[in-house]
Design an enzyme around this catalytic site. Sequence first.
Site, mmCIF file in Angstrom:
data_model
loop_
_atom_site.group_PDB
_atom_site.id
_atom_site.type_symbol
_atom_site.label_atom_id
_atom_site.label_comp_id
_atom_site.label_asym_id
_atom_site.label_seq_id
_atom_site.Cartn_x
_atom_site.Cartn_y
_atom_site.Cartn_z
ATOM 1 N N PRO A 38 -4.098 7.718 3.050
ATOM 2 C CA PRO A 38 -4.354 7.537 4.481
ATOM 3 C C PRO A 38 -3.435 6.449 5.045
ATOM 4 O O PRO A 38 -3.359 5.353 4.482
ATOM 5 C CB PRO A 38 -5.828 7.112 4.533
ATOM 6 C CG PRO A 38 -6.131 6.582 3.163
ATOM 7 C CD PRO A 38 -5.226 7.288 2.214
ATOM 8 N N LEU A 39 -2.730 6.768 6.111
ATOM 9 C CA LEU A 39 -1.727 5.853 6.690
ATOM 10 C C LEU A 39 -1.917 5.747 8.184
ATOM 11 O O LEU A 39 -1.754 6.724 8.915
ATOM 12 C CB LEU A 39 -0.314 6.393 6.424
ATOM 13 C CG LEU A 39 0.131 6.439 4.962
ATOM 14 C CD1 LEU A 39 1.390 7.291 4.836
ATOM 15 C CD2 LEU A 39 0.390 5.036 4.455
ATOM 16 N N HIS A 190 -13.989 4.752 4.599
ATOM 17 C CA HIS A 190 -13.087 3.606 4.404
ATOM 18 C C HIS A 190 -13.934 2.360 4.113
ATOM 19 O O HIS A 190 -14.470 1.737 5.013
ATOM 20 C CB HIS A 190 -12.238 3.403 5.659
ATOM 21 C CG HIS A 190 -11.024 2.540 5.445
ATOM 22 N ND1 HIS A 190 -10.883 1.678 4.368
ATOM 23 C CD2 HIS A 190 -9.876 2.404 6.164
ATOM 24 C CE1 HIS A 190 -9.710 1.065 4.443
ATOM 25 N NE2 HIS A 190 -9.077 1.492 5.531
ATOM 26 N N GLY A 191 -14.017 2.042 2.833
ATOM 27 C CA GLY A 191 -14.775 0.858 2.417
ATOM 28 C C GLY A 191 -13.860 -0.224 1.880
ATOM 29 O O GLY A 191 -14.279 -1.050 1.066
ATOM 30 N N ALA A 192 -12.597 -0.219 2.349
ATOM 31 C CA ALA A 192 -11.584 -1.106 1.769
ATOM 32 C C ALA A 192 -10.946 -2.005 2.823
ATOM 33 O O ALA A 192 -11.296 -1.962 4.009
ATOM 34 C CB ALA A 192 -10.510 -0.249 1.083
ATOM 35 N N HIS A 193 -10.015 -2.850 2.347
ATOM 36 C CA HIS A 193 -9.021 -3.541 3.192
ATOM 37 C C HIS A 193 -9.574 -4.436 4.298
ATOM 38 O O HIS A 193 -8.947 -4.607 5.340
ATOM 39 C CB HIS A 193 -8.049 -2.506 3.779
ATOM 40 C CG HIS A 193 -7.186 -1.882 2.727
ATOM 41 N ND1 HIS A 193 -6.425 -0.756 2.946
ATOM 42 C CD2 HIS A 193 -6.987 -2.235 1.429
ATOM 43 C CE1 HIS A 193 -5.776 -0.446 1.825
ATOM 44 N NE2 HIS A 193 -6.114 -1.321 0.894
ATOM 45 N N TYR A 195 -12.127 -4.159 6.337
ATOM 46 C CA TYR A 195 -12.778 -3.576 7.521
ATOM 47 C C TYR A 195 -14.303 -3.660 7.363
ATOM 48 O O TYR A 195 -14.798 -4.300 6.450
ATOM 49 C CB TYR A 195 -12.243 -2.170 7.774
ATOM 50 C CG TYR A 195 -10.753 -2.198 8.039
ATOM 51 C CD1 TYR A 195 -10.245 -2.955 9.110
ATOM 52 C CD2 TYR A 195 -9.846 -1.564 7.208
ATOM 53 C CE1 TYR A 195 -8.882 -3.045 9.349
ATOM 54 C CE2 TYR A 195 -8.477 -1.658 7.436
ATOM 55 C CZ TYR A 195 -8.000 -2.392 8.503
ATOM 56 O OH TYR A 195 -6.653 -2.499 8.739
ATOM 57 N N GLY A 312 1.250 0.743 -4.624
ATOM 58 C CA GLY A 312 2.543 0.395 -5.211
ATOM 59 C C GLY A 312 3.002 1.300 -6.334
ATOM 60 O O GLY A 312 3.826 0.905 -7.148
ATOM 61 N N GLY A 333 1.571 6.263 -0.348
ATOM 62 C CA GLY A 333 1.583 6.003 1.080
ATOM 63 C C GLY A 333 2.985 5.971 1.646
ATOM 64 O O GLY A 333 3.531 6.973 2.084
#
Length: 379
Positions: A38-39, A190-193, A195, A312, A333
Amino acid sequence: MGGKVQGQNGVSSEAPIPLLTPYTLGKFQLSHRVVLAPLTRQRSWNNVPQPHAILYYSQRTTKGGLLIAEATGVSDTAQGYPQTPGIWTKEQVEAWKPIVDAVHAKGGIFFCQIWHVGRVSNTGFQPNGQAPISCTDKPLTPQSQSNGFNVAQFSTPRRLTTEEIPQVVNDFRLAAKNAIEAGFDGIEIHGAHGYLLDQFMKDHVNDRTDKYGGSLENRCRFPLEVVEAIVDEIGADKVGIRLSPFADYAEAGDSNPEALGLYMVESLNKYRLVYCHMVEPRMKTVGEKYESPHSLLPMRKAFRGTFIVAGGYDREDGNNAVAENRADLVAYGRVFLANPDLPLRFALNAPLNKYNRETFYIPDPVLGYTDYPFLEDTE
């Protein structure tokens, strides 16, 4: 281009590399293991997906390939970046339909990532200029954005009351329902980053004293309520989740990320989600790799479903992850953004286009979006 694939030593080789072997993802038959991550692309005017996204996603579709759409807002309080899409209105649902149809026309499998940014926002993105919502009222310090150029300013968030949290859970449920109505094959929570869901999970952010704060179990309660509501609404076979326990994006770090990651995957097992998508510990902040002593392997072993890794990866790294059973699928990504035919390039071990960070988030419907060349254009 000949039918034979050149092996790494120049000898023709019929055996596909590990990344290009088929895989069964729940009820979906994947032809390879290279996933479009997802981007966020910031090209959805007024939070409505645009027709230029049809070409963008269809360029990156292969028959039997899995694509995860850019993060898509669950409600009018979910936004924190300009021109990001939503899926809370009828107009947005209708706008997604031709994009989804284009992916399906080429045989792709398409999941919609749904998010709420929480405190990673400011009053300018919020209805009536209100404060962004979060688990806390601690503000974020200004951050340089992941393109490395812009500095984002954040407003002091408003702490959600205990009684308000079920409404946010419901927003996620309705967004998931809408995604299925738009034709998506499933959704990724989205449970990351850093948010909203991650803000609740991470003890560097969550300073609540109610049943949604304090212990690990309490901090994970809200994300798991979201999971349960969505599974009940659309079925576990259509639900994945993305987690980044080791990341420190948006000042959302945790004092014991391994315990957090393990607690979440063990809790998720009872819901039988179709996949868990985890960000490598080496990606501690946006776009930068670090040496890390940590590993996703304990979470991989504990999760009883498809495990997707991201962060990465290159061709060799991805092949090794699959060959060594550290992952079932590998999400790419920036490199997939710059190489719309990435699975083919991996098959041929062809050179890759370089991505241009300066055009990641510009509002241009072509530049840095659909103009990256395919292999046949460069030969």
